[in-house]
Design an enzyme around this catalytic site. Structure first.
Site, PDB file in Angstrom:
ATOM      1  N   ASP A   1      -7.573   1.509   8.215  1.00  0.00           N
ATOM      2  CA  ASP A   1      -6.126   2.272   8.007  1.00  0.00           C
ATOM      3  C   ASP A   1      -5.676   4.057   8.894  1.00  0.00           C
ATOM      4  O   ASP A   1      -6.367   4.392   8.500  1.00  0.00           O
ATOM      5  CB  ASP A   1      -6.153   2.876   6.713  1.00  0.00           C
ATOM      6  CG  ASP A   1      -4.079   3.052   6.053  1.00  0.00           C
ATOM      7  OD1 ASP A   1      -3.641   3.129   7.216  1.00  0.00           O
ATOM      8  OD2 ASP A   1      -3.945   3.522   5.208  1.00  0.00           O
TER       9      ASP A   1
ATOM     10  N   HIS B   1       5.028   7.744   9.389  1.00  0.00           N
ATOM     11  CA  HIS B   1       5.529   7.079   8.504  1.00  0.00           C
ATOM     12  C   HIS B   1       7.912   7.747   8.710  1.00  0.00           C
ATOM     13  O   HIS B   1       8.073   7.565   8.444  1.00  0.00           O
ATOM     14  CB  HIS B   1       5.378   8.253   6.960  1.00  0.00           C
ATOM     15  CG  HIS B   1       4.551   7.583   6.131  1.00  0.00           C
ATOM     16  ND1 HIS B   1       4.542   8.309   4.801  1.00  0.00           N
ATOM     17  CD2 HIS B   1       4.066   6.841   6.412  1.00  0.00           C
ATOM     18  CE1 HIS B   1       3.618   7.138   4.518  1.00  0.00           C
ATOM     19  NE2 HIS B   1       3.323   6.583   5.372  1.00  0.00           N
TER      20      HIS B   1
ATOM     21  N   GLU C   1       1.025  -1.302   0.470  1.00  0.00           N
ATOM     22  CA  GLU C   1       0.037  -0.278  -0.153  1.00  0.00           C
ATOM     23  C   GLU C   1       0.851   1.198   0.017  1.00  0.00           C
ATOM     24  O   GLU C   1       0.190   2.629  -0.193  1.00  0.00           O
ATOM     25  CB  GLU C   1      -1.000   0.740   1.491  1.00  0.00           C
ATOM     26  CG  GLU C   1      -1.644   1.047   1.419  1.00  0.00           C
ATOM     27  CD  GLU C   1      -1.346   1.953   2.363  1.00  0.00           C
ATOM     28  OE1 GLU C   1      -2.028   3.682   1.985  1.00  0.00           O
ATOM     29  OE2 GLU C   1      -0.332   2.492   2.581  1.00  0.00           O
ATOM     30  N   GLU C   2       2.142   1.210   0.524  1.00  0.00           N
ATOM     31  CA  GLU C   2       2.926   2.659   1.059  1.00  0.00           C
ATOM     32  C   GLU C   2       3.713   2.281  -0.749  1.00  0.00           C
ATOM     33  O   GLU C   2       4.114   3.698  -0.415  1.00  0.00           O
ATOM     34  CB  GLU C   2       3.892   2.051   2.329  1.00  0.00           C
ATOM     35  CG  GLU C   2       3.447   1.832   3.439  1.00  0.00           C
ATOM     36  CD  GLU C   2       2.618   3.120   3.935  1.00  0.00           C
ATOM     37  OE1 GLU C   2       2.656   4.065   3.181  1.00  0.00           O
ATOM     38  OE2 GLU C   2       1.647   2.574   4.781  1.00  0.00           O
TER      39      GLU C   2
END
Length: 434
Positions: free
Chosen positions: A194, A286, A165-166
């Site tokens: 998410d 992140h 996904e990233e």
């Protein structure tokens, strides 16, 4: 969650919670059941497991890295043991192999599928515990609760954990794009989770505005739990930022929950939710500090319960269970032996169901010794445990077998073989729920 600007709209949500209560007896049940409470401790245990996987695999669970595949293996083992039919869908991105994990709960209308998903990969910079160990763990525990309660709704339930996904929603897009049109048409809704445990959490529900027809029903179902506990929510336009996007492009109704990423909490939101204004919802978004210390337990608990509430309410009327049969008599399991415990089933017309629920409580000092089968009246054996679990003791849980080819009435047996030396135990009780 993939990086992109997030737009939020301050829109109050309201929905009275729908009908309610769970049970597993043979008595008639209401058409709609309430979702059970999702144990926070169980969700946190999954979060911790994902953290440990990252720690043992270079500090992350990113696509193409060993921590990602270890994460997949952890979830798949849990789901297989609970009675799900699981599969791995392999794809390639950035020169590395990735996997989607798909889990189908037996039963329900195969032409009427309610699907829920969460991405399982992290960024390479850190373990990705809020993004998205939180959504993956909450969804996993809801799926396991479906199994524990033998929930049998009208719709077929499917769960997905997405890879890469990233890197641009690679796994979920691959899944949707490779579904034949007839299979895409069977998916009547997709719910996405998410980041559901942000440390300075907002309570956001995906807005149905501009989404495929049917998304409003999903939005309302996701708001319902928060309405019931008097926690205000805001609608948010997540756009193409997470894995719902491929489903929406295919015309499938979508919805989801989100507690915020790099966006800054306003003063009004802080007053409403008890957070810190002028601070990001997730300051470790992140980054390497997205660890188990980056999770707000209250947000994780509330959102996990909201996932369950939505799935229970959207999956349609529940098929009342048939009669339940139990043998509570203890049967000793000597070392290196095979024993059987019978149940005589009478008064059940036709064949057994495609999701025959088998409850097992075996006390044993080493369940890795045990091979356990359910033997139908015609002698057909259905394996439910084959020396899994390593050095753990006891085998207790609910398993599901597809026994639709078997006549229901007759003598069913639980057959237990102790296949290795040095440990003993007993069948404490077992049951069949038709």
């Amino acid at each position: 969650m993939r990086t992109r600007t997030l737009l939020a709209t301050l829109t109050a949500s309201a929905l009275a919670a729908g009908g309610l209560l769970i049970g597993s007896t043979a008595t008639a049940l209401p058409a709609t059941l309430a979702a059970p409470d999702i144990p926070l401790a169980n969700v946190q245990a999954h979060v911790t497991a994902l953290q440990n996987i990252a720690t043992n695999n270079g500090g992350n669970r990113a696509h193409g890295r060993p921590g990602y595949r270890a994460s997949v293996d952890y979830l798949q083992a849990q789901l297989d043991a609970a009675g799900y039919t699981t599969s791995l869908q392999q794809f390639t991105s950035s020169g590395a192999t990735g996997w989607n994990l798909i889990a189908d709960w037996p039963g329900g209308d195969a032409n009427n599928v309610l699907m829920s998903g969460a991405h399982l990969d992290s960024v390479s910079a850190g373990p990705g515990i809020n993004d998205n160990g939180s959504g993956s763990s909450g969804l996993l525990e809801v799926a396991l609760t479906v199994a524990r309660t033998n929930f049998q709704p009208e719709k077929h339930l499917r769960f997905g954990w997405w890879g890469a996904e990233e890197l641009g929603l690679i796994g979920s897009t691959f899944y949707v794009n490779n579904l034949p049109a007839t299979e895409r048409a069977k998916i009547k809704g997709y719910l996405n989770f998410d980041m559901i445990g942000s440390p300075n959490p907002g309570y956001f529900v995906y807005s149905a505005s501009g989404q495929p027809t049917g998304s409003l029903e999903i939005q309302k179902a996701l708001e319902a739990h928060f309405t019931g506990i008097n926690v205000p929510t805001e609608l948010t336009s997540v756009g193409g930022r997470s894995d719902h996007a491929a489903f929406a492009r295919a015309g499938i109704p979508i919805g989801g929950l989100f507690t915020g990423a790099e966006g800054i909490m306003t003063a009004a939101q802080a007053q409403k939710w008890g957070g810190s204004s002028g601070v990001a919802y997730d300051r470790c978004y992140h980054r390497s500090c997205d660890t188990t210390s980056n999770i707000n337990a209250t947000a994780l608990d509330r959102n996990s319960d909201a996932i369950a509430t939505a799935i229970w309410s959207l999956s349609g009327p529940v098929t009342p269970p048939g009669p339940r049969f139990e043998n509570p008599d203890d049967v000793a399991i000597p070392d290196l032996s095979t024993v059987e415990s019978p149940i005589t089933v009478t008064g059940v017309p036709g064949n057994a169901p495609s999701a025959l629920s088998v409850g097992v409580d075996i006390v044993h000092t080493y369940r890795g010794d045990l091979i356990v089968d359910v033997v139908a009246p015609d002698g057909t054996a259905y394996n439910i445990h084959n020396r899994a679990g390593g050095s753990a003791d006891n085998l207790s849980g609910t398993f599901t077998i597809n026994a639709s080819s078997e006549v229901a009435n007759g003598v069913w047996k639980l057959r237990v073989r102790d296949a290795a030396s040095a440990d003993v135990g007993r069948i404490n009780t077992w049951s069949l729920q038709f």
